[in-house]
Design a protein around this motif. Structure first.
Motif, PDB file in Angstrom:
ATOM      1  N   LYS A 225       0.832  -1.205   0.000  1.00 23.56           N
ATOM      2  CA  LYS A 225       0.000   0.000   0.000  1.00 23.56           C
ATOM      3  C   LYS A 225       0.871   1.261   0.000  1.00 23.56           C
ATOM      4  O   LYS A 225       0.576   2.230  -0.711  1.00 23.56           O
ATOM      5  N   LEU A 226       1.945   1.248   0.797  1.00 21.59           N
ATOM      6  CA  LEU A 226       2.813   2.427   0.881  1.00 21.59           C
ATOM      7  C   LEU A 226       3.544   2.658  -0.445  1.00 21.59           C
ATOM      8  O   LEU A 226       3.757   3.807  -0.847  1.00 21.59           O
ATOM      9  N   VAL A 227       3.920   1.580  -1.122  1.00 17.88           N
ATOM     10  CA  VAL A 227       4.545   1.716  -2.445  1.00 17.88           C
ATOM     11  C   VAL A 227       3.561   2.354  -3.427  1.00 17.88           C
ATOM     12  O   VAL A 227       3.922   3.263  -4.189  1.00 17.88           O
ATOM     13  N   GLU A 228       2.313   1.899  -3.395  1.00 14.35           N
ATOM     14  CA  GLU A 228       1.286   2.468  -4.275  1.00 14.35           C
ATOM     15  C   GLU A 228       1.073   3.952  -3.995  1.00 14.35           C
ATOM     16  O   GLU A 228       0.917   4.754  -4.924  1.00 14.35           O
TER      17      GLU A 228
ATOM     18  N   ARG B  80       2.178   9.720  -5.801  1.00 12.13           N
ATOM     19  CA  ARG B  80       2.706  11.065  -5.559  1.00 12.13           C
ATOM     20  C   ARG B  80       3.513  11.602  -6.736  1.00 12.13           C
ATOM     21  O   ARG B  80       3.572  12.802  -6.949  1.00 12.13           O
ATOM     22  N   GLY B  81       4.175  10.732  -7.448  1.00 10.64           N
ATOM     23  CA  GLY B  81       5.024  11.248  -8.524  1.00 10.64           C
ATOM     24  C   GLY B  81       5.577  10.187  -9.444  1.00 10.64           C
ATOM     25  O   GLY B  81       6.506  10.452 -10.210  1.00 10.64           O
ATOM     26  N   GLY B  82       5.048   8.979  -9.377  1.00 10.90           N
ATOM     27  CA  GLY B  82       5.534   7.914 -10.259  1.00 10.90           C
ATOM     28  C   GLY B  82       6.816   7.302  -9.739  1.00 10.90           C
ATOM     29  O   GLY B  82       6.813   6.463  -8.846  1.00 10.90           O
ATOM     30  N   ARG B  83       7.941   7.738 -10.258  1.00 11.52           N
ATOM     31  CA  ARG B  83       9.236   7.196  -9.836  1.00 11.52           C
ATOM     32  C   ARG B  83       9.671   7.796  -8.497  1.00 11.52           C
ATOM     33  O   ARG B  83       9.349   8.931  -8.188  1.00 11.52           O
ATOM     34  N   TYR B  84      10.459   6.994  -7.741  1.00 12.74           N
ATOM     35  CA  TYR B  84      10.991   7.519  -6.471  1.00 12.74           C
ATOM     36  C   TYR B  84      12.321   6.859  -6.136  1.00 12.74           C
ATOM     37  O   TYR B  84      12.635   5.762  -6.615  1.00 12.74           O
ATOM     38  N   ILE B  85      13.093   7.557  -5.329  1.00 14.59           N
ATOM     39  CA  ILE B  85      14.349   7.036  -4.785  1.00 14.59           C
ATOM     40  C   ILE B  85      14.093   6.557  -3.362  1.00 14.59           C
ATOM     41  O   ILE B  85      13.437   7.243  -2.580  1.00 14.59           O
TER      42      ILE B  85
ATOM     43  N   THR C 112      12.276  15.494  -7.042  1.00 15.61           N
ATOM     44  CA  THR C 112      12.348  14.026  -6.958  1.00 15.61           C
ATOM     45  C   THR C 112      11.782  13.513  -5.630  1.00 15.61           C
ATOM     46  O   THR C 112      12.227  13.933  -4.563  1.00 15.61           O
ATOM     47  N   PRO C 113      10.805  12.593  -5.665  1.00 19.45           N
ATOM     48  CA  PRO C 113      10.323  11.984  -4.418  1.00 19.45           C
ATOM     49  C   PRO C 113      11.406  11.089  -3.813  1.00 19.45           C
ATOM     50  O   PRO C 113      11.965  10.230  -4.501  1.00 19.45           O
ATOM     51  N   ILE C 114      11.702  11.300  -2.550  1.00 22.18           N
ATOM     52  CA  ILE C 114      12.721  10.508  -1.854  1.00 22.18           C
ATOM     53  C   ILE C 114      12.107   9.907  -0.602  1.00 22.18           C
ATOM     54  O   ILE C 114      11.631  10.634   0.275  1.00 22.18           O
ATOM     55  N   TYR C 115      12.100   8.576  -0.538  1.00 19.85           N
ATOM     56  CA  TYR C 115      11.613   7.884   0.659  1.00 19.85           C
ATOM     57  C   TYR C 115      12.800   7.595   1.575  1.00 19.85           C
ATOM     58  O   TYR C 115      13.793   7.003   1.147  1.00 19.85           O
ATOM     59  N   ILE C 116      12.697   8.000   2.839  1.00 21.23           N
ATOM     60  CA  ILE C 116      13.769   7.761   3.805  1.00 21.23           C
ATOM     61  C   ILE C 116      13.531   6.421   4.490  1.00 21.23           C
ATOM     62  O   ILE C 116      12.603   6.275   5.300  1.00 21.23           O
ATOM     63  N   ALA C 117      14.342   5.437   4.138  1.00 23.10           N
ATOM     64  CA  ALA C 117      14.260   4.108   4.740  1.00 23.10           C
ATOM     65  C   ALA C 117      15.246   4.065   5.909  1.00 23.10           C
ATOM     66  O   ALA C 117      16.408   3.702   5.735  1.00 23.10           O
TER      67      ALA C 117
ATOM     68  N   VAL D  49      10.610  14.927   0.449  1.00 25.31           N
ATOM     69  CA  VAL D  49      11.122  13.807   1.251  1.00 25.31           C
ATOM     70  C   VAL D  49       9.977  13.256   2.096  1.00 25.31           C
ATOM     71  O   VAL D  49       9.234  14.015   2.724  1.00 25.31           O
ATOM     72  N   VAL D  50       9.825  11.931   2.096  1.00 28.99           N
ATOM     73  CA  VAL D  50       8.739  11.310   2.861  1.00 28.99           C
ATOM     74  C   VAL D  50       9.277  10.168   3.718  1.00 28.99           C
ATOM     75  O   VAL D  50      10.291   9.541   3.397  1.00 28.99           O
ATOM     76  N   PHE D  51       8.566   9.923   4.821  1.00 31.48           N
ATOM     77  CA  PHE D  51       8.847   8.805   5.725  1.00 31.48           C
ATOM     78  C   PHE D  51       7.619   7.899   5.747  1.00 31.48           C
ATOM     79  O   PHE D  51       6.546   8.277   5.276  1.00 31.48           O
ATOM     80  N   LYS D  52       7.764   6.725   6.338  1.00 28.37           N
ATOM     81  CA  LYS D  52       6.610   5.840   6.460  1.00 28.37           C
ATOM     82  C   LYS D  52       5.511   6.511   7.285  1.00 28.37           C
ATOM     83  O   LYS D  52       4.323   6.290   7.062  1.00 28.37           O
ATOM     84  N   GLU D  53       5.929   7.362   8.246  1.00 29.76           N
ATOM     85  CA  GLU D  53       4.953   8.043   9.102  1.00 29.76           C
ATOM     86  C   GLU D  53       4.109   9.056   8.324  1.00 29.76           C
ATOM     87  O   GLU D  53       3.001   9.393   8.757  1.00 29.76           O
ATOM     88  N   THR D  54       4.621   9.542   7.197  1.00 29.13           N
ATOM     89  CA  THR D  54       3.850  10.489   6.386  1.00 29.13           C
ATOM     90  C   THR D  54       3.032   9.780   5.308  1.00 29.13           C
ATOM     91  O   THR D  54       2.130  10.376   4.728  1.00 29.13           O
ATOM     92  N   LEU D  55       3.339   8.530   5.055  1.00 28.89           N
ATOM     93  CA  LEU D  55       2.591   7.761   4.055  1.00 28.89           C
ATOM     94  C   LEU D  55       1.460   6.955   4.674  1.00 28.89           C
ATOM     95  O   LEU D  55       0.403   6.780   4.062  1.00 28.89           O
ATOM     96  N   ALA D  56       1.687   6.446   5.881  1.00 32.72           N
ATOM     97  CA  ALA D  56       0.699   5.586   6.540  1.00 32.72           C
ATOM     98  C   ALA D  56      -0.076   6.377   7.589  1.00 32.72           C
ATOM     99  O   ALA D  56       0.391   7.406   8.095  1.00 32.72           O
ATOM    100  N   THR D  57      -1.261   5.901   7.914  1.00 32.10           N
ATOM    101  CA  THR D  57      -2.065   6.528   8.970  1.00 32.10           C
ATOM    102  C   THR D  57      -1.580   6.043  10.334  1.00 32.10           C
ATOM    103  O   THR D  57      -0.873   5.030  10.444  1.00 32.10           O
TER     104      THR D  57
END
Length: 509
Positions: free
Chosen positions: A257-260, A265-270, A344-349, A370-378
């Motif tokens: 779900k988080l990948v979707e 948000r922008g298609g491709r991401y790092i 560029t969308p950047i996910y911080i793992a 820049v996004v974290f899991k906390e900003t993608l998930a409820t």
């Protein structure tokens, strides 16, 4: 009377037709042409991977002299979409992990206590699957580490799909959820297996079965050699890690779900594995860019952590040697120099970034998306994972595997595991920063020895062959003798080529 003119005309027409429409080739000719085309593609692949491998061996980083000699002020630094996002050339490679030996089954048992964080435990468990196969033992579902830095109380079934694990490997090793009750009270052989051991070591240990019915393994990480093992054992390690150790359904479901949501948000991401957490900085002794108070806090933490053997560390020497994680600022400069636009969308793992927004701002000022899991998930979605670091790390792993580009700021356990998995899945683009070379370039720019306008060109040249293209695993550093040389080898799970990745045209296996 024969019309010679008409005959002559037919002859000319037939000759011309033969030149334009040649005779249908024979089956042998077609087969020969296909063979040569196939051989040419294999030779092209081997040539490419050889060059890539030799380049990384000969040029582990750029020296100041080579950097200055490389500079061409007229060079363009504009990168195309293909160069920024697409995977490196990997024509004809695919996973190949079919079983090559049958498992006999046994009434002897092996219990395992895994150690370390999520990815250290995952690779360790995969090793223990192979060891159980070698020793002809029934493997009991491993116990997970609850005493490490994260103090995660998760059980095996909390993180992994236990039934899938057992069923996927049923042809390789027998796995049970618990030790049979009648064996609980029996004495066990408690072993600390020697790191990076070969098959002969474990075959000798089968002598333990003469006196014991149960062997307990105290640690699981790095217990098998990276190289020199039989093909079926190497492929079994890959089957265990990439097929059998699937995450538990709740983790898999939320990860997808988080990948979707990221794609929306922008298609491709790092996916950026920003290893700038407190424990990592304290362990490595890296304090560049930190305040005196922060540096002292890290020193105290290192001093008080008993199992960290090295206490006195020169931070400057660490950084210059390339042994420090890149800082958020350095990562921002690096990605910008590679040509990625600010949008560029950047996910911080990663876990909690040390210093919080104060240090993270040095990245987000250059890349605000820049996004974290906390900003993608409820909050509700993440509630079940609260206080379970290994489960949230599994979410990061899924999002990193599925990313268009993966960039680790440090070569730790997760970075190695993700890179290897992405290689296995088709050599998805993974950019491995040349930390030693980058520090030299950054310092030259900072001191005025290098024009800032030359930065992009140099950084792109340095990383032209560090983007996950197929190549053989690197062996030990020359000159190091004894068992210490194994520590310098490239980890098997970081690059499972060629044992688990084939270059033939066979179908996926």
């Amino acid at each position: 009377m024969v019309n010679r003119g008409a005959h002559h005309s037919r002859t000319i027409f037939s000759s011309a037709t033969a030149r334009i429409f040649p005779r249908k080739p024979s089956p042998f000719t077609i087969t020969l042409q296909i063979f040569f085309l196939f051989a040419f593609s294999i030779l092209l692949f081997l040539f490419y991977t050889r060059n890539s491998f030799e380049y990384e061996q000969k040029h582990p980083y750029f020296s100041r002299e080579s950097l200055l000699n490389q500079v061409d002020v007229h060079s363009t630094v504009e990168m195309s979409e293909e160069q920024l996002w697409y995977a490196p050339f990997s024509h004809g490679v695919h996973p190949c992990i079919e079983p090559t030996a049958k498992y006999k089954g046994s009434d002897r048992y092996m219990t395992v206590r895994s150690n370390g964080g999520l990815n250290q435990m995952r690779t360790g468990i995969s090793d223990m699957v192979a060891v159980a196969h070698i020793m002809n033992a029934t493997l009991v579902i491993p116990q997970l580490d609850k005493r490490s830095f994260w103090h995660d109380s998760s059980t095996f079934s909390d993180i992994f799909d236990e039934l899938h694990f057992i069923q996927t490997l049923r042809g390789d090793v027998q796995i049970v959820k618990e030790l049979p009750q009648e064996l609980e009270a029996l004495p066990r052989a408690r072993k600390h297996f020697v790191s990076w051991s070969g098959v002969s070591y474990y075959e000798e240990l089968t002598q333990l079965w003469k006196d014991y019915q149960v062997v307990h393994v105290a640690k699981s990480d790095s217990r098998l050699a990276n190289n020199g093992l039989p093909l079926d054992i190497q492929r079994l390690r890959c089957r265990a890690l990439y097929h059998a150790l699937r995450f538990a359904p709740p983790i898999e479901s939320l990860g997808k779900k988080l990948v979707e949501r990221l794609r929306a948000r922008g298609g491709r991401y790092i996916a950026l594995h920003l290893r700038y957490e407190k424990d990592m900085l304290a362990y490595t002794g890296c304090t560049y860019g930190l305040s005196d108070a922060e540096s002292e806090e890290l020193r105290i933490m290192r001093e008080n952590t008993k199992h960290w053997k090295v206490k006195n560390i020169n931070s400057t020497e660490q950084r210059v040697g390339g042994f420090c994680p890149l800082t958020p600022k350095e990562v921002g400069i690096f990605l910008k120099a590679l040509g990625y636009p600010p949008s560029t969308p950047i996910y911080i793992a990663a876990g909690e970034i040390y210093g919080g927004n104060a240090h993270l701002l040095e990245l987000t000022s250059r890349f605000p998306n820049v996004v974290f899991k906390e900003t993608l998930a409820t909050h509700e979605e993440l509630r079940a994972f609260a206080n379970h670091a290994s489960q949230t790390a599994a979410l990061d792993y899924i999002i990193s595997i599925e990313s268009d580009v993966f960039v680790p700021s440090y070569s730790g356990n997760m970075a190695r595991a993700v890179e290897g998995h992405r290689r296995f899945l088709g050599h998805r683009k993974t950019i491995s920063p040349d930390r030693k070379g980058l520090v030299e370039v950054f310092d030259m720019v900072e001191s005025g020895q290098l024009e800032r306008s030359m930065l992009s060109y140099l950084v792109q040249q340095m990383h032209e062959d560090r983007q996950g293209a197929p190549r053989k695993r690197r062996g030990p550093i020359q000159g190091i003798k004894g068992r210490g040389r194994f520590r310098t080898e490239e980890n098997f799970y970081e690059n499972p080529y060629p044992e688990c990745i084939c270059t033939s045209k066979r179908h996926f296996q």
